[in-house]
Design a protein around this motif. Structure first.
Motif, PDB file in Angstrom:
ATOM      1  N   ALA A 175      14.723  -5.882 -57.449  1.00 50.15           N
ATOM      2  CA  ALA A 175      15.092  -5.719 -58.892  1.00 50.15           C
ATOM      3  C   ALA A 175      15.080  -6.586 -59.615  1.00 50.15           C
ATOM      4  CB  ALA A 175      16.382  -4.257 -58.974  1.00 50.15           C
ATOM      5  N   THR A 176      15.198  -7.417 -59.113  1.00 51.64           N
ATOM      6  CA  THR A 176      15.865  -9.091 -60.300  1.00 51.64           C
ATOM      7  C   THR A 176      14.920 -10.328 -60.035  1.00 51.64           C
ATOM      8  OG1 THR A 176      17.961  -9.368 -59.286  1.00 51.64           O
ATOM      9  CG2 THR A 176      18.477  -7.881 -60.875  1.00 51.64           C
ATOM     10  N   THR A 177      14.489  -9.661 -58.617  1.00 52.41           N
ATOM     11  CA  THR A 177      13.608 -11.513 -58.117  1.00 52.41           C
ATOM     12  C   THR A 177      12.428 -11.080 -58.374  1.00 52.41           C
ATOM     13  OG1 THR A 177      16.063 -12.055 -56.823  1.00 52.41           O
ATOM     14  CG2 THR A 177      13.640 -12.922 -56.293  1.00 52.41           C
ATOM     15  N   SER A 178      11.646 -12.074 -58.593  1.00 47.02           N
ATOM     16  CA  SER A 178      10.238 -12.093 -59.092  1.00 47.02           C
ATOM     17  C   SER A 178       9.440 -12.179 -57.422  1.00 47.02           C
ATOM     18  CB  SER A 178       9.889 -12.603 -60.007  1.00 47.02           C
ATOM     19  OG  SER A 178       8.443 -12.673 -60.098  1.00 47.02           O
ATOM     20  N   TYR A 179       8.443 -11.556 -57.411  1.00 45.98           N
ATOM     21  CA  TYR A 179       7.344 -11.256 -55.720  1.00 45.98           C
ATOM     22  C   TYR A 179       6.375 -12.874 -56.582  1.00 45.98           C
ATOM     23  CZ  TYR A 179       5.373  -7.509 -58.103  1.00 45.98           C
ATOM     24  OH  TYR A 179       4.555  -6.950 -59.188  1.00 45.98           O
ATOM     25  N   ALA A 180       6.182 -12.795 -58.001  1.00 48.35           N
ATOM     26  CA  ALA A 180       4.973 -13.679 -57.998  1.00 48.35           C
ATOM     27  C   ALA A 180       4.561 -14.633 -57.398  1.00 48.35           C
ATOM     28  CB  ALA A 180       5.202 -13.745 -59.280  1.00 48.35           C
ATOM     29  N   LYS A 181       6.138 -16.218 -57.146  1.00 49.80           N
ATOM     30  CA  LYS A 181       5.668 -16.736 -56.251  1.00 49.80           C
ATOM     31  C   LYS A 181       5.429 -16.232 -54.855  1.00 49.80           C
ATOM     32  CE  LYS A 181       7.367 -20.193 -59.476  1.00 49.80           C
ATOM     33  NZ  LYS A 181       9.134 -21.434 -59.646  1.00 49.80           N
ATOM     34  N   PRO A 182       6.066 -15.569 -54.333  1.00 48.81           N
ATOM     35  CA  PRO A 182       6.116 -15.132 -52.797  1.00 48.81           C
ATOM     36  C   PRO A 182       4.458 -15.004 -52.904  1.00 48.81           C
ATOM     37  CG  PRO A 182       7.807 -14.353 -53.164  1.00 48.81           C
ATOM     38  CD  PRO A 182       7.031 -14.960 -54.969  1.00 48.81           C
ATOM     39  N   LEU A 183       4.103 -14.193 -53.498  1.00 49.75           N
ATOM     40  CA  LEU A 183       2.517 -13.683 -53.032  1.00 49.75           C
ATOM     41  C   LEU A 183       1.469 -14.654 -53.481  1.00 49.75           C
ATOM     42  CD1 LEU A 183       0.343 -11.020 -53.204  1.00 49.75           C
ATOM     43  CD2 LEU A 183       1.165 -10.636 -56.085  1.00 49.75           C
ATOM     44  N   ARG A 184       1.919 -15.934 -54.134  1.00 47.74           N
ATOM     45  CA  ARG A 184       0.581 -16.103 -54.723  1.00 47.74           C
ATOM     46  C   ARG A 184       1.014 -17.606 -53.212  1.00 47.74           C
ATOM     47  NH1 ARG A 184      -1.477 -18.419 -60.092  1.00 47.74           N
ATOM     48  NH2 ARG A 184      -1.416 -16.708 -61.263  1.00 47.74           N
ATOM     49  N   TYR A 185       1.902 -17.860 -52.365  1.00 45.06           N
ATOM     50  CA  TYR A 185       2.295 -17.951 -51.235  1.00 45.06           C
ATOM     51  C   TYR A 185       1.842 -17.451 -50.564  1.00 45.06           C
ATOM     52  CZ  TYR A 185       4.204 -19.771 -47.312  1.00 45.06           C
ATOM     53  OH  TYR A 185       4.600 -20.254 -46.338  1.00 45.06           O
ATOM     54  N   ALA A 186       1.260 -15.652 -50.763  1.00 48.81           N
ATOM     55  CA  ALA A 186       0.708 -15.814 -49.192  1.00 48.81           C
ATOM     56  C   ALA A 186      -0.442 -15.708 -49.464  1.00 48.81           C
ATOM     57  CB  ALA A 186       1.299 -14.511 -49.820  1.00 48.81           C
ATOM     58  N   VAL A 187      -1.518 -15.847 -50.666  1.00 49.10           N
ATOM     59  CA  VAL A 187      -2.513 -15.507 -50.810  1.00 49.10           C
ATOM     60  C   VAL A 187      -3.151 -17.203 -50.344  1.00 49.10           C
ATOM     61  CG1 VAL A 187      -4.344 -15.853 -52.708  1.00 49.10           C
ATOM     62  CG2 VAL A 187      -2.302 -14.224 -52.771  1.00 49.10           C
ATOM     63  N   ASP A 188      -2.411 -18.176 -50.752  1.00 46.29           N
ATOM     64  CA  ASP A 188      -2.925 -19.709 -50.657  1.00 46.29           C
ATOM     65  C   ASP A 188      -2.810 -19.938 -49.421  1.00 46.29           C
ATOM     66  OD1 ASP A 188      -3.657 -20.027 -53.351  1.00 46.29           O
ATOM     67  OD2 ASP A 188      -0.768 -20.499 -53.676  1.00 46.29           O
ATOM     68  N   HIS A 189      -2.233 -18.911 -48.398  1.00 46.96           N
ATOM     69  CA  HIS A 189      -1.444 -19.307 -46.769  1.00 46.96           C
ATOM     70  C   HIS A 189      -2.573 -18.353 -46.283  1.00 46.96           C
ATOM     71  CE1 HIS A 189       0.937 -22.068 -49.456  1.00 46.96           C
ATOM     72  NE2 HIS A 189       1.440 -22.955 -47.243  1.00 46.96           N
ATOM     73  N   GLY A 190      -3.967 -17.989 -46.663  1.00 49.80           N
ATOM     74  CA  GLY A 190      -4.744 -17.647 -45.554  1.00 49.80           C
ATOM     75  C   GLY A 190      -4.650 -15.804 -45.526  1.00 49.80           C
ATOM     76  N   ALA A 191      -3.686 -14.719 -46.029  1.00 50.34           N
ATOM     77  CA  ALA A 191      -3.394 -13.724 -46.168  1.00 50.34           C
ATOM     78  C   ALA A 191      -5.083 -13.299 -46.397  1.00 50.34           C
ATOM     79  CB  ALA A 191      -2.443 -13.483 -46.580  1.00 50.34           C
ATOM     80  N   LYS A 192      -5.287 -11.785 -45.723  1.00 48.32           N
ATOM     81  CA  LYS A 192      -6.340 -10.810 -46.415  1.00 48.32           C
ATOM     82  C   LYS A 192      -5.743 -10.185 -46.709  1.00 48.32           C
ATOM     83  CE  LYS A 192      -9.815 -12.357 -46.609  1.00 48.32           C
ATOM     84  NZ  LYS A 192      -9.942 -13.135 -48.382  1.00 48.32           N
ATOM     85  N   VAL A 193      -4.790  -9.879 -46.852  1.00 49.17           N
ATOM     86  CA  VAL A 193      -3.863  -8.367 -46.769  1.00 49.17           C
ATOM     87  C   VAL A 193      -2.939  -8.847 -46.810  1.00 49.17           C
ATOM     88  CG1 VAL A 193      -3.147  -6.364 -46.275  1.00 49.17           C
ATOM     89  CG2 VAL A 193      -5.257  -6.796 -45.704  1.00 49.17           C
ATOM     90  N   VAL A 194      -2.267  -7.648 -48.120  1.00 55.78           N
ATOM     91  CA  VAL A 194      -0.376  -8.464 -48.512  1.00 55.78           C
ATOM     92  C   VAL A 194       0.415  -7.421 -48.265  1.00 55.78           C
ATOM     93  CG1 VAL A 194       1.189  -9.384 -50.539  1.00 55.78           C
ATOM     94  CG2 VAL A 194      -0.822 -10.846 -49.655  1.00 55.78           C
ATOM     95  N   ASN A 195       1.301  -7.465 -47.639  1.00 52.43           N
ATOM     96  CA  ASN A 195       1.772  -5.770 -47.720  1.00 52.43           C
ATOM     97  C   ASN A 195       3.670  -6.115 -48.657  1.00 52.43           C
ATOM     98  OD1 ASN A 195       2.395  -2.688 -45.730  1.00 52.43           O
ATOM     99  ND2 ASN A 195       4.062  -4.085 -46.526  1.00 52.43           N
ATOM    100  N   MET A 196       3.714  -5.085 -49.070  1.00 51.57           N
ATOM    101  CA  MET A 196       4.933  -5.068 -50.653  1.00 51.57           C
ATOM    102  C   MET A 196       5.481  -4.275 -50.235  1.00 51.57           C
ATOM    103  SD  MET A 196       4.243  -7.767 -53.297  1.00 51.57           S
ATOM    104  CE  MET A 196       2.930  -6.360 -54.357  1.00 51.57           C
ATOM    105  N   SER A 197       6.973  -3.555 -49.030  1.00 57.81           N
ATOM    106  CA  SER A 197       7.489  -2.607 -48.709  1.00 57.81           C
ATOM    107  C   SER A 197       8.585  -2.660 -49.697  1.00 57.81           C
ATOM    108  CB  SER A 197       7.147  -2.315 -47.216  1.00 57.81           C
ATOM    109  OG  SER A 197       5.976  -1.631 -46.548  1.00 57.81           O
ATOM    110  N   PHE A 198       8.724  -3.196 -50.635  1.00 52.14           N
ATOM    111  CA  PHE A 198       9.694  -2.182 -51.658  1.00 52.14           C
ATOM    112  C   PHE A 198       9.339  -1.826 -52.484  1.00 52.14           C
ATOM    113  CE2 PHE A 198       8.317  -6.885 -52.208  1.00 52.14           C
ATOM    114  CZ  PHE A 198       8.004  -7.096 -53.528  1.00 52.14           C
ATOM    115  N   GLU A 199      10.625  -1.605 -53.562  1.00 52.04           N
ATOM    116  CA  GLU A 199      10.568  -1.327 -55.208  1.00 52.04           C
ATOM    117  C   GLU A 199      11.586  -1.585 -55.275  1.00 52.04           C
ATOM    118  OE1 GLU A 199      12.125   2.939 -53.254  1.00 52.04           O
ATOM    119  OE2 GLU A 199      12.402   3.220 -55.536  1.00 52.04           O
ATOM    120  N   ASP A 200      10.724  -1.766 -56.864  1.00 53.56           N
ATOM    121  CA  ASP A 200      11.371  -2.613 -57.927  1.00 53.56           C
ATOM    122  C   ASP A 200      11.740  -1.769 -59.052  1.00 53.56           C
ATOM    123  OD1 ASP A 200      12.315  -4.334 -60.173  1.00 53.56           O
ATOM    124  OD2 ASP A 200      10.473  -5.491 -59.557  1.00 53.56           O
ATOM    125  N   TYR A 201      12.551  -1.866 -59.753  1.00 52.28           N
ATOM    126  CA  TYR A 201      13.453  -0.610 -60.796  1.00 52.28           C
ATOM    127  C   TYR A 201      12.869  -1.111 -62.271  1.00 52.28           C
ATOM    128  CZ  TYR A 201      15.190   1.735 -56.971  1.00 52.28           C
ATOM    129  OH  TYR A 201      15.018   2.814 -56.284  1.00 52.28           O
TER     130      TYR A 201
END
Length: 433
Positions: A138-164
């Protein structure tokens, strides 16, 4: 046997077994596989004859993943931990959520023929672990992790968490960045059983997934709303663990993992489809209970229905729009359309250059012809003769006026929308109270 009938046929016995063995710290290996009722109802023996997810990387933004688990060993890339800056393929103490999700996606089992332990729906896919602190989602941004995933070859990204918290501009930009790079982002809807939107599942452009049980009913704690696109199994789910080899859990996290795995199967089978078109196949082939037939979709609880990987793999259907059931990006761009635009621009540029060269050449040719004719007439005292180079000279019949440039290179034309394809922005309904 149909997907629905299979669900009903195996329901009672499987759940009873899962409940029984769920009370023990560790289920036996054979029973672990038997407890994986989603594999039975999906019909994986037939699915794996068509696709196993080979060649596709699925990023798991979650707790670090235990890459040494016997059911995952060899399928987990080093990745990156945003906790300590190291790799994310090592177990993180007692936190096992990421390991569990990875096993539902790309677990391969162990023992003779991989017959023991947990097997994922896409057992030949690779997992790119991207470690974050789920306890501080809820207090940590997933922006950089998501960009990292895209830049390192992921074709699908799974984010099994919830943020309020609210979606930050950086997070929305990261989701858009993924889409522009043709990456499908899948997220769990949340486990509150309410219509209050949970993030990142409610972020525009994310494929939001809720949970259903073995009776084809929406799990009572599955969060819902107009953003829900699909349901998947999320009750009595056996997966890999860290403290103990295996765990039993309920939640939309597991549902999202199964949809991510289904997307990996499709991305392996249909590498030319865009991320939106992959989502389109998943949505178009989803199933609904009889009580939902004929109702307006997407439904706030069911979305477009329950994911059906087998039909998504084999059904013959048009590609559909490049965005599928996902809303169009605000700037109207996408990975596919931007490529098309660039190639079209290059083609236009090439055509214009060709026209200019042709016209210049035609004019020069005409001048040469006129000069020769004048010289011949002057030399032969008015005797006429055809200009050299055959009738019509350089430009063909009529000279330059008949010059036809080469047609522009067709490039990659945008696939037209399939009949009945989803609109760029699916209809929404006001959230329930």
């Amino acid at each position: 046997m149909s997907f629905t009938r299979t669900l009903r046929a195996v329901g009672g016995a499987v759940v009873a077994g899962a409940l029984l063995f769920g009370t023990a710290p560790v289920a036996s290996a054979d029973q672990t596989r038997k407890d994986q009722w989603p594999l039975t109802v999906f019909g994986v023996d037939d699915i794996w004859k068509v696709s196993t997810g080979k060649g596709v990387t699925v990023a798991v933004i979650d707790d670090p993943v235990d890459g040494s688990h016997p059911d995952l060993k060899g399928n987990v890339l080093p990745g990156k931990s945003f906790l300590d800056g190291g790799t994310a393929d090592r177990p993180d103490g007692k936190y096992e959520h990421g390991t569990a999700m990875a096993s539902l996606i790309a677990g391969h089992g162990h023992g003779p023929g991989g017959g023991d332990g947990v097997k994922g729906l896409a057992p030949d896919a690779k997992i790119l672990p991207v470690g974050i602190d789920l306890g501080k989602a809820a207090t940590t941004s997933y922006a950089k992790p998501l960009r990292y995933a895209v830049d390192h070859g992921a074709k699908v990204v799974n984010m099994s968490f919830e943020d309020y918290s609210d979606t930050s501009p950086a997070e929305q930009e990261a989701v858009d960045y993924a889409r522009k790079h043709d990456v499908l982002v899948v997220a769990s809807s949340g486990n509150t059983g309410s219509s209050i939107p949970r993030l990142p599942s409610a972020v525009p452009g994310v494929l939001a997934v809720g949970a259903m049980d073995i009776d084809l009913k929406v799990w009572k704690y599955s969060s819902y709303g107009p953003h829900i696109k699909l349901l998947a199994p999320g009750v009595h789910i056996r997966s890999a663990g860290v403290e103990t080899p295996y765990r039993l859990a309920n939640g939309t996290s597991d549902s999202a993992a199964y949809v991510s795995a289904a997307a990996a199967l499709l991305r392996s089978k249909f590498p030319d489809l865009t991320a939106g078109q992959i989502a389109n196949r998943l949505a178009k082939t989803a199933i609904l209970p009889d009580s939902m037939k004929g109702k307006k979709l997407p439904d706030r609880h069911y979305g477009y229905g329950i994911v059906n990987p087998w039909q998504a793999l084999i059904k013959k259907m048009p590609k559909g729009s490049e965005n599928g059931p996902l809303p169009a990006l605000k700037d109207g761009s996408s990975n596919a359309s931007s490529k098309d635009a660039q190639q079209a621009a290059e083609s236009e540029k090439g055509m214009s250059t060709g026209v200019i060269i042709g016209i210049v050449g035609g004019v020069v040719g005409l001048l040469v012809v006129v000069l020769i004719v004048v010289l011949v007439v002057k030399k032969k005292n008015g005797r006429n003769g055809p200009p050299p180079g055959g009738p019509g000279g350089y430009g063909g019949p009529g000279g330059p006026s008949g010059f036809v440039p080469h047609p522009p290179h067709p490039g990659h034309q945008q696939q037209p929308s399939a009949p009945g394809a989803y609109p760029s922005a699916p209809p929404t309904q006001p959230p329930g109270r």
